[in-house]
Design a protein around this motif. Structure first.
Motif, mmCIF file in Angstrom:
data_model
loop_
_atom_site.group_PDB
_atom_site.id
_atom_site.type_symbol
_atom_site.label_atom_id
_atom_site.label_comp_id
_atom_site.label_asym_id
_atom_site.label_seq_id
_atom_site.Cartn_x
_atom_site.Cartn_y
_atom_site.Cartn_z
ATOM 1 N N GLN A 1 40.364 -17.347 18.392
ATOM 2 C CA GLN A 1 39.605 -16.287 17.727
ATOM 3 C C GLN A 1 39.186 -15.208 18.724
ATOM 4 O O GLN A 1 39.198 -14.017 18.403
ATOM 5 C CB GLN A 1 38.355 -16.867 17.054
ATOM 6 C CG GLN A 1 38.620 -17.677 15.801
ATOM 7 C CD GLN A 1 37.329 -18.162 15.183
ATOM 8 O OE1 GLN A 1 36.787 -19.191 15.571
ATOM 9 N NE2 GLN A 1 36.805 -17.403 14.221
ATOM 10 N N CYS A 2 38.799 -15.637 19.920
ATOM 11 C CA CYS A 2 38.359 -14.680 20.951
ATOM 12 C C CYS A 2 39.472 -13.714 21.343
ATOM 13 O O CYS A 2 39.198 -12.581 21.752
ATOM 14 C CB CYS A 2 37.885 -15.422 22.203
ATOM 15 S SG CYS A 2 36.236 -16.161 22.060
ATOM 16 N N PHE A 3 40.722 -14.140 21.216
ATOM 17 C CA PHE A 3 41.844 -13.295 21.633
ATOM 18 C C PHE A 3 42.635 -12.716 20.455
ATOM 19 O O PHE A 3 43.665 -12.085 20.660
ATOM 20 C CB PHE A 3 42.767 -14.065 22.577
ATOM 21 C CG PHE A 3 42.196 -14.221 23.963
ATOM 22 C CD1 PHE A 3 42.281 -13.194 24.893
ATOM 23 C CD2 PHE A 3 41.509 -15.373 24.320
ATOM 24 C CE1 PHE A 3 41.733 -13.319 26.161
ATOM 25 C CE2 PHE A 3 40.942 -15.516 25.576
ATOM 26 C CZ PHE A 3 41.050 -14.486 26.511
ATOM 27 N N THR A 4 42.145 -12.954 19.233
ATOM 28 C CA THR A 4 42.790 -12.354 18.054
ATOM 29 C C THR A 4 41.788 -11.629 17.146
ATOM 30 O O THR A 4 42.175 -10.758 16.372
ATOM 31 C CB THR A 4 43.500 -13.431 17.201
ATOM 32 O OG1 THR A 4 42.539 -14.401 16.768
ATOM 33 C CG2 THR A 4 44.618 -14.101 17.988
ATOM 34 N N GLY A 5 40.513 -12.036 17.219
ATOM 35 C CA GLY A 5 39.507 -11.425 16.350
ATOM 36 C C GLY A 5 39.519 -11.971 14.938
ATOM 37 O O GLY A 5 38.856 -11.426 14.054
ATOM 38 N N HIS B 1 31.758 -16.805 14.416
ATOM 39 C CA HIS B 1 31.766 -15.346 14.271
ATOM 40 C C HIS B 1 31.533 -14.644 15.604
ATOM 41 O O HIS B 1 31.942 -13.491 15.782
ATOM 42 C CB HIS B 1 30.723 -14.900 13.249
ATOM 43 C CG HIS B 1 31.130 -13.667 12.495
ATOM 44 N ND1 HIS B 1 32.292 -13.596 11.744
ATOM 45 C CD2 HIS B 1 30.560 -12.446 12.395
ATOM 46 C CE1 HIS B 1 32.407 -12.404 11.204
ATOM 47 N NE2 HIS B 1 31.371 -11.678 11.585
ATOM 48 N N LEU B 2 30.877 -15.337 16.545
ATOM 49 C CA LEU B 2 30.674 -14.746 17.875
ATOM 50 C C LEU B 2 32.023 -14.487 18.540
ATOM 51 O O LEU B 2 32.177 -13.522 19.297
ATOM 52 C CB LEU B 2 29.830 -15.689 18.741
ATOM 53 C CG LEU B 2 29.550 -15.224 20.171
ATOM 54 C CD1 LEU B 2 28.669 -13.978 20.174
ATOM 55 C CD2 LEU B 2 28.882 -16.332 20.975
ATOM 56 N N ALA B 3 33.006 -15.334 18.261
ATOM 57 C CA ALA B 3 34.345 -15.146 18.836
ATOM 58 C C ALA B 3 34.941 -13.830 18.362
ATOM 59 O O ALA B 3 35.548 -13.085 19.150
ATOM 60 C CB ALA B 3 35.247 -16.312 18.446
#
Length: 412
Positions: free
Chosen positions: A254-258, A347-349
């Motif tokens: 998630q951090c690298f795709t949103g 959601h923070l990711a």
């Protein structure tokens, strides 16, 4: 059947004495905890009035005639009340006053009934037009209304036209004092209430919007994000327990795709498509808004993806994603293991991708907006927070540049 409490009293308004020393006579109406005053358009010398009997002294023909009129006035109020009961109209001070003024009162749906109807229709479109999360929010709003309405008006339901400014103001106070709602959270519930009233307006249940004068004032909230260093720290964190390792993998992806939680949960191999020069892109529609988005996969995301892709399962979920609550519970464990003070959530990711991975590395905000599947650039602008590390880096580069310019000028 729900019992109504009803009473009428005749009172003098002694604070409105006219030049002749006469005071107006009003009918004070009490209905289900609500009250109102209606002018009889008659006045009297207060010395001629008997408070205990709510009538004038019968010492003169004028007073006798006045008493006959007042008795007829009270009878008219009681008759109107009875007529509304027989008509099965939602009884309220407003509907009673409207009827007394000669206006036709049709059977009017109440707020709770319309909210239940709205939510039933909304549920049918979950996964098609709306997300399950949005449906759950409307269910919570209904639950709060069922608790608030009887306390506000002493009846189980309230006529739609009485859901006015005063109602919204009292509901806001209820949400922020008796329920665990922040100011923004309370405004979200009232925002949903306004949408329900608009639904009633479109359905023809009412002809005007009684909530129109109540404006919503959301307080700006600064989105918390992980720094690049914190993301890498979580990525490289040694974890032995497999379920926590899987949660970490989903979070880093998630951090690298949103991707939002609902989208990463339903991500399938069919959603990952080869593009120009052999690059892999995610091409999906957001579950929340049904807006299409495209995201080129960065190397850290590809590393995670390689652990889970199965060539034979084109339409099965890529990741073994747990419930959002379970994900966030395990993320708290990862937070403690990594020694990070920020509250890790799924959601923070998404926030961290927008700010630390994309915007702070020079990706234009309109591009970030497209990748996140936002319908409005203003939604993306809340992520446009320049972090201290980026400021320090940019200023250091400026110092070097200025230092070089100064040396050049001194040599000249």
């Amino acid at each position: 059947m729900e019992l109504n409490t009803f009473k009428v009293q005749l009172v003098l308004k002694t604070n409105k004495t006219n030049k002749k020393g006469l005071v107006p006579i009003f009918a004070k109406i009490f209905l289900n905890g609500q009250k109102a005053e209606i002018s009889t358009n008659r006045s009297i010398d207060p010395q001629q009035w008997m408070n205990s009997k709510q009538c004038a002294k019968t010492s003169s023909p004028f007073n006798k005639e006045l008493n006959q009129f007042l008795e007829s006035f009270k009878t008219k109020i009681y008759q109107t009340y009875s007529r509304l009961q027989i008509a099965d109209v939602t009884l309220s001070i407003l509907s009673l006053k409207e009827a007394l003024n000669g206006n036709r009162i049709d059977r009017q749906k109440g707020l709770i009934a319309v909210t239940e109807e709205h939510n039933h229709q909304f549920e049918k479109l979950v996964g098609i037009k709306f997300s399950f999360g949005s449906y759950k929010n409307y269910k919570t709003t209904l639950s709060y209304l069922k608790e608030f309405v009887p306390a506000f008006c002493a009846i189980k339901d309230i006529p739609l036209l009485e859901v006015n400014y005063k109602f919204c103001e009292a509901y806001y106070t209820f949400l922020t004092t008796e329920k665990p709602c922040t100011s923004n959270g309370a405004n979200k519930h009232i925002q949903r209430l306004k949408k329900i009233i608009n639904y009633a307006l479109r359905a023809g249940y009412i002809k005007s919007n009684p909530t129109a004068t109540f404006s919503l004032q959301f307080k700006p909230v600064e989105k918390q994000v992980l720094s690049w260093e914190e993301i890498i720290k979580i990525k490289n964190l040694p974890i032995s327990r497999s379920v926590i390792d899987q949660v970490r993998d989903v979070f880093i992806f998630q951090c690298f795709t949103g991707l939002a939680y609902s989208d990463v949960k339903r991500l399938r191999p069919a959603d990952i498509q080869p593009m120009q020069e052999g690059e892999l892109w995610i091409k999906m529609r957001r579950q929340k808004t049904n807006i299409s988005f495209s995201i080129p996969l960065l190397e850290p995301a590809l590393d995670v993806l390689g652990k889970y892709l199965n060539d034979g399962e084109k339409y099965s979920p890529v990741f073994p994603v747990l419930s959002n609550q379970k994900m966030n519970d395990y993320l708290k464990v990862i937070q403690e293991l990594a020694g990070i003070s920020k509250n890790l959530t799924t959601h923070l990711a998404r926030h961290s991708f927008a700010t630390s991975v994309a915007l702070n590395n020079g990706v234009p905000i309109d591009t970030v907006s497209k990748m996140l599947g936002h319908t409005n650039l203003k939604t993306t602008q809340v992520y446009a927070k320049v972090m201290d590390s980026k400021i320090a880096k940019d200023m250091q580069e400026l110092k070097v540049k200025l230092s070089g310019n100064l040396k050049t000028e001194s040599n000249e």
